[in-house]
Each structure stands twice: as structure tokens, then as C-alpha cells.
Design an enzyme around this catalytic site. Structure first.
Site, PDB file in Angstrom:
ATOM      1  N   THR A  35       1.100  -0.953   0.484  1.00 46.52           N
ATOM      2  CA  THR A  35       0.186  -0.085  -0.008  1.00 46.52           C
ATOM      3  C   THR A  35       0.972   1.343  -0.565  1.00 46.52           C
ATOM      4  O   THR A  35       0.063   2.075  -0.105  1.00 46.52           O
ATOM      5  CB  THR A  35      -1.050  -0.252   1.405  1.00 46.52           C
ATOM      6  N   ASP A  36       2.481   1.059   0.156  1.00 40.23           N
ATOM      7  CA  ASP A  36       3.227   2.521   0.335  1.00 40.23           C
ATOM      8  C   ASP A  36       3.236   3.136  -0.859  1.00 40.23           C
ATOM      9  O   ASP A  36       3.501   4.107  -0.871  1.00 40.23           O
ATOM     10  CB  ASP A  36       4.107   1.976   1.131  1.00 40.23           C
ATOM     11  N   SER A  67      32.256  -5.784   6.220  1.00 36.60           N
ATOM     12  CA  SER A  67      31.294  -6.360   7.443  1.00 36.60           C
ATOM     13  C   SER A  67      31.435  -7.484   7.738  1.00 36.60           C
ATOM     14  O   SER A  67      32.197  -8.629   7.136  1.00 36.60           O
ATOM     15  CB  SER A  67      30.011  -6.880   6.370  1.00 36.60           C
ATOM     16  N   GLY A 124      17.939 -11.318   3.602  1.00 37.30           N
ATOM     17  CA  GLY A 124      16.948 -11.242   1.934  1.00 37.30           C
ATOM     18  C   GLY A 124      15.802 -11.696   2.892  1.00 37.30           C
ATOM     19  O   GLY A 124      15.366 -12.757   2.237  1.00 37.30           O
ATOM     20  N   LEU A 127      13.294  -8.536   6.082  1.00 40.97           N
ATOM     21  CA  LEU A 127      12.722  -7.907   6.913  1.00 40.97           C
ATOM     22  C   LEU A 127      13.781  -6.185   7.052  1.00 40.97           C
ATOM     23  O   LEU A 127      13.898  -6.042   7.934  1.00 40.97           O
ATOM     24  CB  LEU A 127      13.357  -8.982   8.873  1.00 40.97           C
ATOM     25  N   SER A 129      17.030  -5.941   5.522  1.00 43.73           N
ATOM     26  CA  SER A 129      18.519  -5.181   5.749  1.00 43.73           C
ATOM     27  C   SER A 129      19.235  -4.470   5.355  1.00 43.73           C
ATOM     28  O   SER A 129      19.458  -3.439   5.819  1.00 43.73           O
ATOM     29  CB  SER A 129      19.198  -6.705   6.224  1.00 43.73           C
ATOM     30  N   SER A 130      18.268  -4.289   3.448  1.00 48.47           N
ATOM     31  CA  SER A 130      18.850  -2.840   3.694  1.00 48.47           C
ATOM     32  C   SER A 130      18.224  -1.803   4.036  1.00 48.47           C
ATOM     33  O   SER A 130      19.057  -1.416   3.786  1.00 48.47           O
ATOM     34  CB  SER A 130      18.336  -3.001   1.653  1.00 48.47           C
ATOM     35  N   GLU A 163      18.112   4.109  -2.442  1.00 43.66           N
ATOM     36  CA  GLU A 163      17.591   2.552  -2.862  1.00 43.66           C
ATOM     37  C   GLU A 163      16.748   2.617  -4.543  1.00 43.66           C
ATOM     38  O   GLU A 163      17.091   1.653  -5.394  1.00 43.66           O
ATOM     39  CB  GLU A 163      16.495   1.806  -1.609  1.00 43.66           C
ATOM     40  N   ASP A 175       9.708   0.664   5.135  1.00 43.57           N
ATOM     41  CA  ASP A 175      10.551  -0.136   5.520  1.00 43.57           C
ATOM     42  C   ASP A 175      11.759   0.925   5.883  1.00 43.57           C
ATOM     43  O   ASP A 175      12.410   1.223   7.209  1.00 43.57           O
ATOM     44  CB  ASP A 175      11.408  -1.120   3.968  1.00 43.57           C
TER      45      ASP A 175
END
Ligand code: GLA
Length: 388
Positions: A35-36, A67, A124, A127, A129-130, A163, A175
Site C-alpha cells: 500500500t505504501d 562487513s 533476504g 525484514l 536488512s537493506s 535505494e 521500510d
């Protein structure tokens, strides 16, 4: 965690004097999916798992990224004089994209910096992560370079911009917004058309939020995501010929039913129907939660799944298996796919006393049907990205 990161930082960059320590969470969306980018509402919350960073300014024009989750990349080096996405940079294109986006928004860095990260969001899994890494980078840049004019909403927008424009995924704002603005024990009821938001307490005294990771991620995720966006844009332009709206989120279910005849393509009709109904479900779900009607909240989560499965078609076999199993397990208030789709995780609300059985029964049945294990996380809702 701080010690682990700082030890690595000193090993790589000489010492860890004057180094800052930062954290940025992952997120889970309770309801309001896809919906965003349709001007609708979402209801995500930040998690206590996330990405940690240690960072310090340099005196030259180099940026270094390391990392501790992906050590095979070694130290990725880039220059402030060549901010371009390079395949060889791998994961480091996310923080680099944020440096680029800051420059695009007139917040240019005068010198480079060193950054070491470590995170505990499964990669991936849907949740975020990016987004966590993008907003972490934003918080770090604000701190190191004293960009005090940027709010946490600005950091979310810059993360999304990087992004979209630097890393090629046309995601919405949910997000990054959840990661930047999270609040312990609260979910964020966000109107994506205006970015107006309010915090709603999620105090589930007798239940827990359980995330189940299917550990599948089907290819074409980004292209399928971008296709859904395009279908919604196409449906919106047709609907605009008969009704005065800016976004699909402007339509009530009744208003949609009255004008859906202009959508002769059944695929466009299904996509728009989901976007409209999911937005209304999200509004109703938040009202139910405020009224302490957790049963209704759960029913709406289940309806959300059906709509994502049948009308929006972003679920997949493995996720449907997990959700079906959850629906047939005692003590489950509601269960649905969460995030972008095509794999990733489900989110379920489960009564405290039923959690153990939920994990063992579903874990066993899933492995039997699919051939590999699912992971389960009983999660806590945490605060947004910050300097520690
Ligand atoms: C991904 C995107 C978000 C949102 C969700 C679906 O997580 O990054 O912007 O569109 O999918 O709700």
C-alpha cells in the site's frame, strides 16, 4: 557487540580512538502490504534485531566499508570523487548509495570515513536488512559531518531515494520510515500519502509476535515488485478517468466498486482491489487494536494474506504452506505473509502458551513438506536508528 566491532575496526584501521557506535533496526510489517506506493496506510514496527556500525571520519577522500557478516568482500574502498554503483562493491553499494544520495541533496562530505558493520537480520528474509543499513549510514553521516538539519524522516526519504536511484529497487517508503522512526513497544500507523504518522502501542500481554522465515527467496523479486507497481499505476490512470482521486488509497471499497468497471483487464482489477481493500483493512486493524480487539486484528491479518495470495499474487507455495499451518494451529490469533513477497517471512500473533507448540508443530510439518527447515523468531518491538 561494541567490543567486537571496535576490535575489528582497530585491526583494520590502526586504532578505534574517536570512533562512534551506532545501531539501526530491522522491521516487520503487521498489516498494510503493498500500500505504501499506492498512497495507503501501513503499520510496521522496528525490531530489536538490526545492524550495528562503528565509524570514524578520515582525512582523505576515501570511504572504506567492512562487513563482519560478509568477510569475503574484505575492505571495500571507494572514493568520494567517483560515487557510482559497482557490482564488485556488493553489499557496500547500500552505504555508498546513501553517501551519493546525501551529495544529491546538497549534503556533500568533505572527507571520507571508515565503517565496520555487523548485523543479525537474516539476509533476504524480508525484514529490511537493506533499509536498516541505509538508515544506519544516514545516522552515521549526520553524526560525523554534523548535518543537524536532517530529521529522521529526511533520513528515511534519503534512504529510499538511494535505494530507488542508486540500487535500482523501486521500493516505497515503509521500510526506511519504520527503521528510522521506530519506537519500543509501538507500531507506526503511517499514511504514505502525507507521511503523517502516529504511534500505536502494541502491548500484547497474552500473545507474542512470531516471525517465521521460510528461507526461500524466489528470483525475479525486484522485477515482479516493479511489475506490481506498474500495474497499480496503470489501474490508477484508468480509474482517474471516471473519479477524482490522486492515489488508490483515496478510494473506499464502495467507491472502488462503483468505478471498477473501467478496469477491463482482470489483472489490473485484482491489483487495484488489493491496494484499496488492504488500505481499508489497515485502518480498521489499527482501530481494532486501539479498542483492544485483538481477535478482529487477527482476522484482518488473515484476510490480508488471502488478498496478497489471490489478488496481488505475491505469495508462493512455501509461504502459503506456513500460513495454512499457522491457521490450523491452536492459539494463533492471525498469520500472514509480510514484506515484499515471493518468499521471505510470515508474521503471526500467537498466544503465549501456544508459542512452543507453534514452533515445534509448524517447524516439523514445514520441513516434511518443503524439505528444509524454517527459522522462528519471537520478536520484540524496539527503537529506531540511533547513536549508541
Ligand atoms: C518491500 C518494499 C516496501 C513495501 C513492501 C510491501 O518491503 O521495500 O516499500 O512496498 O515491500 O508492502
Amino acid at each position: 557487540m561494541k567490543e567486537k566491532l571496535f576490535t575489528k575496526f582497530a585491526e583494520l584501521f590502526g586504532d578505534a580512538e574517536n570512533t562512534g557506535f551506532y545501531f539501526s533496526p530491522g522491521r516487520v510489517n503487521l498489516i498494510g502490504e503493498h500500500t505504501d506506493y499506492n498512497g495507503g496506510h501501513v503499520f510496521p514496527c522496528a525490531l530489536t534485531i538490526g545492524t550495528y556500525g562503528a565509524a570514524r571520519k578520515r582525512s582523505d577522500r576515501l570511504v572504506h566499508f567492512y562487513s563482519m557478516n560478509l568477510e569475503n568482500f574484505g575492505v571495500v574502498e571507494a572514493s568520494l570523487d567517483d560515487l557510482t554503483n559497482q557490482a564488485a562493491y556488493g553489499w557496500a553499494n547500500y552505504p555508498l548509495g546513501v553517501v551519493w544520495a546525501f551529495a544529491q541533496k546538497d549534503h556533500t562530505l568533505d572527507t571520507g570515513f571508515d565503517l565496520v558493520i555487523w548485523g543479525n537480520i537474516p539476509n533476504g528474509s524480508g525484514l529490511s536488512s537493506s533499509a536498516s543499513l541505509e538508515v544506519l549510514t544516514g545516522v552515521i553521516l549526520c553524526d560525523l559531518y554534523q548535518f543537524s538539519d536532517l530529521s529522521s524522516i529526511d533520513l528515511a526519504l534519503i534512504g529510499q531515494y538511494s535505494e530507488n536511484q542508486f540500487n535500482g529497487c523501486n521500493c516505497g517508503i515503509m521500510d526506511q520510515f519504520a527503521v528510522a522512526n521506530g519506537k519500543k513497544d509501538h507500531a507506526i500507523f503511517l499514511d504514505t500519502a502525507t507521511l503523517h504518522y502516529e504511534y500505536a502501542p502494541v502491548v500484547l500481554s497474552d500473545s507474542k509476535i512470531v516471525i517465521t522465515n521460510s528461507k526461500v527467496k524466489h528470483s525475479l523479486v525486484d522485477s515482479a515488485y516493479n511489475d506490481r507497481r506498474q500495474e497499480c499505476t496503470d489501474a490508477l490512470s484508468l480509474l482517474k478517468t471516471v473519479t477524482d482521486i490522486q492515489t488508490l488509497g483515496d478510494l473506499s471499497i464502495e467507491a472502488f466498486e462503483a468505478c471498477q468497471h473501467v478496469l477491463s483487464d482482470p489483472v489490473l482489477k485484482k491489483r487495484a482491489k488489493h491496494a484499496v481493500a488492504e488500505n481499508q483493512r489497515t485502518i480498521e486493524a489499527v482501530a481494532a487494536l486501539k479498542a483492544n480487539d485483538i481477535v478482529r486484528f487477527g482476522e484482518l491479518m488473515n484476510q490480508s494474506h488471502l488478498s496478497l495470495r489471490d489478488d496481488y499474487e505475491v505469495s508462493c507455495e512455501e509461504i502459503d504452506i506456513l500460513v495454512d499451518l499457522a491457521w490450523n494451529t491452536p492459539g494463533v490469533v492471525g498469520s500472514r505473509i509480510t514484506g515484499g513477497g515471493f518468499g521471505g517471512c510470515t508474521v503471526s500473533i500467537v498466544k503465549n502458551e501456544a508459542v512452543e507448540n507453534f514452533i515445534s508443530t509448524i517447524g516439523e510439518a514445514y520441513q516434511k513438506k518443503v524439505g528444509h527447515k524454517a527459522d522462528f523468531y519471537t520478536v520484540e518491538i524496539g527503537d529506531g536508528a540511533r547513536k549508541m
